[in-house]
Design a protein around this motif. Structure first.
Motif, mmCIF file in Angstrom:
data_model
loop_
_atom_site.group_PDB
_atom_site.id
_atom_site.type_symbol
_atom_site.label_atom_id
_atom_site.label_comp_id
_atom_site.label_asym_id
_atom_site.label_seq_id
_atom_site.Cartn_x
_atom_site.Cartn_y
_atom_site.Cartn_z
ATOM 1 N N GLU A 1 0.830 -1.204 0.000
ATOM 2 C CA GLU A 1 0.000 0.000 0.000
ATOM 3 C C GLU A 1 0.864 1.253 0.000
ATOM 4 O O GLU A 1 0.597 2.207 -0.743
ATOM 5 C CB GLU A 1 -0.934 -0.020 1.211
ATOM 6 N N LEU B 1 1.014 4.151 -2.919
ATOM 7 C CA LEU B 1 0.729 5.547 -2.585
ATOM 8 C C LEU B 1 1.959 6.443 -2.726
ATOM 9 O O LEU B 1 1.852 7.662 -2.605
ATOM 10 C CB LEU B 1 0.181 5.651 -1.157
ATOM 11 N N CYS C 1 -5.848 3.701 -7.483
ATOM 12 C CA CYS C 1 -5.591 4.840 -6.598
ATOM 13 C C CYS C 1 -6.319 6.062 -7.145
ATOM 14 O O CYS C 1 -6.197 6.395 -8.324
ATOM 15 C CB CYS C 1 -4.092 5.111 -6.507
ATOM 16 N N SER D 1 -6.536 10.024 -6.970
ATOM 17 C CA SER D 1 -5.613 11.101 -6.592
ATOM 18 C C SER D 1 -6.275 12.464 -6.734
ATOM 19 O O SER D 1 -7.010 12.714 -7.697
ATOM 20 C CB SER D 1 -4.372 11.067 -7.486
ATOM 21 N N GLY E 1 -3.596 10.608 -2.096
ATOM 22 C CA GLY E 1 -3.935 9.382 -2.797
ATOM 23 C C GLY E 1 -4.794 8.513 -1.892
ATOM 24 O O GLY E 1 -4.490 8.346 -0.710
ATOM 25 N N LEU F 1 -6.096 4.744 -1.916
ATOM 26 C CA LEU F 1 -5.957 3.449 -2.575
ATOM 27 C C LEU F 1 -7.145 2.578 -2.172
ATOM 28 O O LEU F 1 -7.373 2.339 -0.988
ATOM 29 C CB LEU F 1 -4.642 2.790 -2.161
#
Length: 188
Positions: free
Chosen positions: A61, A65, A154, A156, A161, A163
């Motif tokens: 993760e 990110l 993701c 943005s 961000g 996820l």
């Protein structure tokens, strides 16, 4: 406890083509999964929060990110229901520093869908889908089994961000295909 890894792949990196129904749900971006599930469930859609709070994020993760390994972030885990059964286990994460700086209110969703919030804010751009066979150890005990298909992307907005990983459970595939689960999966 041994390290657990998932091998997330974009569609063009898969070793073999997927069944068309599987490919459509994992890779085709038709907007909000919430909306697609609501349609498939004839309106009988719901969100059941399982866990949310500040935690150390998993390495995969953090990498997705673009933040240092071992970073803290907000984690939200829910079931997305079709009728009376959980169809999708979803885990959404955001790095602490970017989330706090953004003012984005992910912490008070309750039983509302995160997808509705993300898709209602046109400033968010969705990244590329990646899929994997989700590690069973990362799933809640009630739906834990090896080999379940998952996708993630993701969202943005500026430096933030979010996820979002979605694991499709056997009950979902039974409804989506109108028949049995994908090979290698048993009904839950």
């Amino acid at each position: 406890m041994p390290d657990i890894h998932a091998h997330w792949l974009p569609a063009d990196a898969l070793p073999a083509p997927l069944d068309p129904v599987l490919h459509a749900w994992l890779y085709e971006d038709r907007g909000s999964l919430t909306q697609r599930l609501t349609e498939l469930a004839d309106g009988a859609f719901g969100v059941q929060p399982l866990d949310e709070g500040w935690q150390v994020l998993r390495d995969d993760e953090c990498q997705a990110l673009g933040i240092p390994a071992g970073s803290a972030g907000w984690v939200r885990e829910v079931y997305l229901y079709g009728g009376e059964r959980p169809w999708v286990y979803a885990r959404s994460v955001a790095g602490r520093e970017a989330l706090v700086a953004s003012g984005f209110d992910i912490q008070h969703l309750g039983s509302r869908s995160l997808g509705e919030l993300l898709f209602s804010d046109r400033a968010f751009a969705r990244g590329t889908f990646e899929t994997c066979r989700y590690p069973a150890a990362w799933l809640p005990p009630a739906v834990r089994q090896e080999g379940l298909w998952a996708r993630r992307s993701c969202f943005s907005r500026d430096s933030l961000g979010v996820l979002v990983a979605e694991v499709f459970l056997p009950a979902f595939w039974a409804r989506a295909q109108g028949t049995a689960c994908p090979p290698g999966q048993r009904p839950v």
